[in-house]
Scaffold this active site. Structure first.
Site, PDB file in Angstrom:
ATOM      1  N   ASN A 104       9.128   5.486  -1.035  1.00 58.13           N
ATOM      2  CA  ASN A 104      10.531   5.614  -1.928  1.00 58.13           C
ATOM      3  C   ASN A 104      10.613   4.421  -2.868  1.00 58.13           C
ATOM      4  O   ASN A 104      10.061   3.355  -2.775  1.00 58.13           O
ATOM      5  CB  ASN A 104      11.736   5.628  -0.924  1.00 58.13           C
ATOM      6  CG  ASN A 104      11.531   6.704  -0.066  1.00 58.13           C
ATOM      7  OD1 ASN A 104      11.020   7.668  -0.243  1.00 58.13           O
ATOM      8  ND2 ASN A 104      11.854   6.632   1.307  1.00 58.13           N
ATOM      9  N   HIS A 117       6.172  -0.192   0.172  1.00 54.05           N
ATOM     10  CA  HIS A 117       5.334   0.266   1.272  1.00 54.05           C
ATOM     11  C   HIS A 117       5.271   1.733   1.332  1.00 54.05           C
ATOM     12  O   HIS A 117       5.699   2.523   0.718  1.00 54.05           O
ATOM     13  CB  HIS A 117       6.137  -0.355   2.765  1.00 54.05           C
ATOM     14  CG  HIS A 117       7.661   0.485   2.564  1.00 54.05           C
ATOM     15  ND1 HIS A 117       8.504  -0.389   2.039  1.00 54.05           N
ATOM     16  CD2 HIS A 117       7.904   1.245   3.383  1.00 54.05           C
ATOM     17  CE1 HIS A 117       9.882   0.260   2.075  1.00 54.05           C
ATOM     18  NE2 HIS A 117       9.474   1.277   3.085  1.00 54.05           N
ATOM     19  N   HIS A 119       4.705   4.933   4.136  1.00 48.02           N
ATOM     20  CA  HIS A 119       4.840   5.638   5.568  1.00 48.02           C
ATOM     21  C   HIS A 119       3.842   6.420   5.805  1.00 48.02           C
ATOM     22  O   HIS A 119       3.329   7.134   4.798  1.00 48.02           O
ATOM     23  CB  HIS A 119       6.024   6.288   5.667  1.00 48.02           C
ATOM     24  CG  HIS A 119       7.278   5.072   5.438  1.00 48.02           C
ATOM     25  ND1 HIS A 119       7.734   4.621   6.516  1.00 48.02           N
ATOM     26  CD2 HIS A 119       8.180   4.859   4.675  1.00 48.02           C
ATOM     27  CE1 HIS A 119       8.917   4.051   6.326  1.00 48.02           C
ATOM     28  NE2 HIS A 119       9.140   4.166   4.922  1.00 48.02           N
TER      29      HIS A 119
END
Length: 166
Positions: A104, A117, A119
């Site tokens: 995001n 980052h 996921h």
């Protein structure tokens, strides 16, 4: 400067930041269940997992989001770690049926930690774990209009980059 840059207005110099929880994990100032790491990237279990084996992969240097990471080697190595983690999970006794890969950018998109980052979220059953649902925007432009906007923007960006080289 795009709207996302203005909204985030975050440092992106590639250093670590004292107030960033992910930077603290990189510096081993706070504990994490680290799955793997190399010179460029680190992978650790998410403390609020959506499914068993939910892993977060980060570059070790601080970049607030993907767009501001201007280091191709870090981009490459971080995504290589994403693939590596998926292979570890796939070969594990957890036996996932598939994966969701999610990153995001910005508060509006759900970015909770201002450190880029990705996921890696294993899937075990349809309807469980991460669920992608979409509600189309109310003011959708015609697809051909959007295409022209993006193509025109791409041409402008190429011209700007050419001028910057001179």
């Amino acid at each position: 400067m795009g709207i996302v840059d203005k909204m985030n207005n975050l440092s992106s110099d590639g250093s670590t930041h004292d107030d960033c929880i992910f930077c603290k994990i990189v510096k081993k100032e706070i504990p994490a269940r680290i799955i793997d790491e190399n010179e460029y990237a680190m992978a650790f279990l998410d403390v609020n997992p959506i499914s068993n084996g939910h892993v977060v992969v980060i570059p070790k240097k601080h970049y607030s989001n993907l767009m501001v990471c201007d280091n191709d080697e870090i981009l490459y190595e971080t995504m290589k770690m994403v693939r590596h983690v998926a292979k570890i999970l796939d070969a594990s006794k957890l036996q996932p049926w598939g994966f969701n890969y999610l990153s995001n950018q910005g508060e509006m998109a759900g970015q909770a930690v201002r450190h880029w980052h990705v996921h890696v979220i294993p899937k075990y059953m349809k309807g469980e774990g991460f669920q992608f649902s979409s509600i189309p925007s109310k003011d959708m432009e015609d697809l051909d209009d959007v295409y022209e906007i993006l193509k025109t923007g791409k041409a402008k960006q190429a011209k700007m980059e050419e001028k910057a080289k001179k």
